[in-house]
Design an enzyme around this catalytic site. Structure first.
Site, mmCIF file in Angstrom:
data_model
loop_
_atom_site.group_PDB
_atom_site.id
_atom_site.type_symbol
_atom_site.label_atom_id
_atom_site.label_comp_id
_atom_site.label_asym_id
_atom_site.label_seq_id
_atom_site.Cartn_x
_atom_site.Cartn_y
_atom_site.Cartn_z
ATOM 1 N N LYS A 42 -63.508 -14.587 -59.466
ATOM 2 C CA LYS A 42 -62.582 -15.782 -59.570
ATOM 3 C C LYS A 42 -62.976 -16.841 -59.830
ATOM 4 C CE LYS A 42 -60.908 -17.854 -55.355
ATOM 5 N NZ LYS A 42 -60.556 -19.063 -55.694
ATOM 6 N N ASP A 68 -57.696 -18.453 -60.738
ATOM 7 C CA ASP A 68 -56.951 -19.185 -59.387
ATOM 8 C C ASP A 68 -56.699 -20.403 -59.630
ATOM 9 O OD1 ASP A 68 -55.839 -19.279 -56.773
ATOM 10 O OD2 ASP A 68 -57.911 -19.240 -55.831
ATOM 11 N N LYS A 70 -53.667 -21.750 -59.101
ATOM 12 C CA LYS A 70 -52.636 -22.084 -58.229
ATOM 13 C C LYS A 70 -51.836 -23.096 -58.698
ATOM 14 C CE LYS A 70 -55.277 -21.517 -54.010
ATOM 15 N NZ LYS A 70 -56.528 -21.385 -54.487
ATOM 16 N N ASP A 73 -45.591 -26.447 -60.438
ATOM 17 C CA ASP A 73 -44.987 -27.758 -61.279
ATOM 18 C C ASP A 73 -43.558 -27.249 -61.906
ATOM 19 O OD1 ASP A 73 -44.918 -29.859 -63.271
ATOM 20 O OD2 ASP A 73 -46.906 -29.771 -63.270
ATOM 21 N N ILE A 74 -43.207 -28.035 -62.752
ATOM 22 C CA ILE A 74 -41.680 -27.747 -62.909
ATOM 23 C C ILE A 74 -41.896 -26.340 -63.904
ATOM 24 C CG2 ILE A 74 -40.702 -30.032 -63.133
ATOM 25 C CD1 ILE A 74 -41.143 -29.947 -66.211
ATOM 26 N N PRO A 75 -40.853 -25.641 -63.706
ATOM 27 C CA PRO A 75 -40.903 -24.083 -64.382
ATOM 28 C C PRO A 75 -41.386 -24.284 -65.669
ATOM 29 C CG PRO A 75 -38.873 -24.381 -63.122
ATOM 30 C CD PRO A 75 -39.384 -25.728 -63.214
ATOM 31 N N THR A 132 -55.347 -20.455 -46.670
ATOM 32 C CA THR A 132 -55.923 -20.071 -45.405
ATOM 33 C C THR A 132 -56.544 -20.903 -44.622
ATOM 34 O OG1 THR A 132 -57.562 -19.658 -46.905
ATOM 35 C CG2 THR A 132 -56.161 -17.801 -45.903
ATOM 36 N N ARG A 193 -64.515 -13.641 -43.317
ATOM 37 C CA ARG A 193 -65.703 -14.108 -42.702
ATOM 38 C C ARG A 193 -66.324 -12.815 -41.879
ATOM 39 N NH1 ARG A 193 -65.171 -17.563 -45.879
ATOM 40 N NH2 ARG A 193 -65.195 -19.817 -45.852
ATOM 41 N N GLN A 202 -61.957 -23.101 -43.543
ATOM 42 C CA GLN A 202 -60.752 -22.055 -43.479
ATOM 43 C C GLN A 202 -60.406 -21.888 -41.925
ATOM 44 O OE1 GLN A 202 -59.454 -20.641 -45.819
ATOM 45 N NE2 GLN A 202 -60.975 -19.895 -47.418
ATOM 46 N N GLY A 222 -65.687 -16.069 -50.921
ATOM 47 C CA GLY A 222 -66.778 -17.335 -51.403
ATOM 48 C C GLY A 222 -67.877 -17.172 -50.924
ATOM 49 N N ARG A 223 -68.147 -18.263 -50.043
ATOM 50 C CA ARG A 223 -69.279 -18.595 -49.479
ATOM 51 C C ARG A 223 -70.104 -17.771 -48.544
ATOM 52 N NH1 ARG A 223 -66.062 -24.012 -47.458
ATOM 53 N NH2 ARG A 223 -64.637 -22.394 -47.638
HETATM 54 O O1 C5P Z 1 -65.640 -19.832 -49.617
HETATM 55 P P1 C5P Z 1 -64.533 -18.990 -49.176
HETATM 56 O O2 C5P Z 1 -64.899 -17.541 -49.136
HETATM 57 O O3 C5P Z 1 -63.700 -19.686 -48.012
HETATM 58 O O4 C5P Z 1 -63.642 -18.963 -50.494
HETATM 59 C C1 C5P Z 1 -62.177 -18.622 -50.432
HETATM 60 C C2 C5P Z 1 -61.796 -18.624 -51.768
HETATM 61 O O5 C5P Z 1 -60.518 -18.292 -51.843
HETATM 62 C C3 C5P Z 1 -61.492 -20.297 -52.272
HETATM 63 O O6 C5P Z 1 -61.994 -20.199 -53.837
HETATM 64 C C4 C5P Z 1 -60.146 -20.590 -52.165
HETATM 65 O O7 C5P Z 1 -59.878 -21.492 -53.234
HETATM 66 C C5 C5P Z 1 -59.461 -19.474 -52.374
HETATM 67 N N1 C5P Z 1 -58.348 -19.231 -51.639
HETATM 68 C C6 C5P Z 1 -58.129 -19.342 -50.255
HETATM 69 N N2 C5P Z 1 -56.669 -19.625 -49.800
HETATM 70 C C7 C5P Z 1 -55.710 -19.362 -50.482
HETATM 71 C C8 C5P Z 1 -55.781 -19.113 -51.916
HETATM 72 C C9 C5P Z 1 -57.135 -18.935 -52.401
HETATM 73 O O8 C5P Z 1 -59.078 -19.865 -49.585
HETATM 74 N N3 C5P Z 1 -54.467 -18.971 -49.767
#
Ligand code: C5P
Length: 253
Positions: A42, A68, A70, A73-75, A132, A193, A202, A222-223
């Site tokens: 991603k 990603d 996200k 904005d306007i269409p 999230t 997690r 989160q 991610g982390r």
């Molecule tokens: O590090 P972590 O596992 O929390 O990363 C989650 C990833 O998912 C981040 O890059 C975050 O931008 C993305 N994300 C999110 N919640 C959403 C959409 C995307 O955490 N609703």
């Protein structure tokens, strides 16, 4: 059933690693360390703002790319941005479902147009329901009515009606959204997690196995992987969770 569910799906094709790092060479090094265990990467706003389309080209050599950004904005602006993104050869792209039906339709049509014009893709477009990181308190703060599940369900319905390919939902909302939107609707789940792991920023988190059991197609991590002492090993542990226990465990002797 979507193409990512079922026993024959390779768990590597269901794991997306979020390359939330400050430089492209760092993202490339991370993707190289994860080569062979992760099918998707991603690229989010941090990496794309730093490295731009070069990041897509570099990471696409190492796996499927989920852009990603996200968009919200306007269409016309969202349609143009999604069209530009789709021409770079991405597999998945996000827009905020709260941008409304017209905005989501513009995104979907732009992705289809890019595919017709270039033969690249088609990029799937998914709607972000509720981040999230947002809990009840933040929902009140921004003036949204209902619980996080109510909001996520409402936006998932809207995304489906607008013709999007799926939505991003927290693991806590996967089950009701799957029940409401059917087996083909793509459910992408961040907020993953390990049991007992730090939630960081989160708020609505679960383990990979809980998300998969609830009906998630793809998991975004991610982390827990990128900050692990051994990212490859952390990814392999999540793959085992995605795979679940063997269908016919050997009887104890
Ligand atoms: O590090 P972590 O596992 O929390 O990363 C989650 C990833 O998912 C981040 O890059 C975050 O931008 C993305 N994300 C999110 N919640 C959403 C959409 C995307 O955490 N609703």
């Amino acid at each position: 059933m979507s193409e990512w569910q079922g026993a024959r799906t390779d768990p590597r094709d269901r794991l997306i690693v979020a390359l939330d790092v400050p430089a492209l060479d760092e993202a490339e090094a991370l993707a190289d360390r994860l080569r062979g265990v992760v099918g998707w990467f991603k690229i989010g706003s941090q990496l794309f703002t730093t490295a731009g389309p070069r990041a897509i080209a570099a990471i696409a050599q190492r796996g499927r790319v989920f852009l990603d950004m996200k968009f919200h904005d306007i269409p016309t602006t969202v349609g143009a941005a999604v069209g530009a993104a789709a021409r770079h050869g991405i597999a998945l792209c996000t827009v905020h479902a709260s941008g409304g039906t017209e905005m989501m339709r513009a995104a979907r049509e732009a992705a289809h147009r890019a595919f017709r014009d270039t033969g690249v893709g088609p990029a799937r477009i998914i709607g972000v329901t509720l981040l999230t990181s947002i809990d009840e308190r933040t929902l009140r703060e921004i003036g949204a009515a209902g619980t996080p599940t109510d909001v996520a369900l409402r936006l998932a319905h809207l995304a489906r009606a607008a013709g999007l390919d799926g939505v991003v939902v927290s693991p806590l909302e996967v089950e009701p959204v799957r029940a409401a939107c059917g087996p083909e609707f793509l459910l992408v789940c961040p907020g993953i997690r390990p049991a007992g792991g730090a939630p960081d920023d989160q708020r609505r988190v679960r383990t990979a196995s809980a998300a998969v059991r609830a009906g998630a197609d793809l998991l975004v991590v991610g982390r827990p992987i990128t900050h692990a002492p051994d990212p490859r090993r952390a990814a392999e542990e999540i793959l085992r969770e995605i795979e679940g226990p063997p269908a016919h465990p050997r009887a104890p002797t």
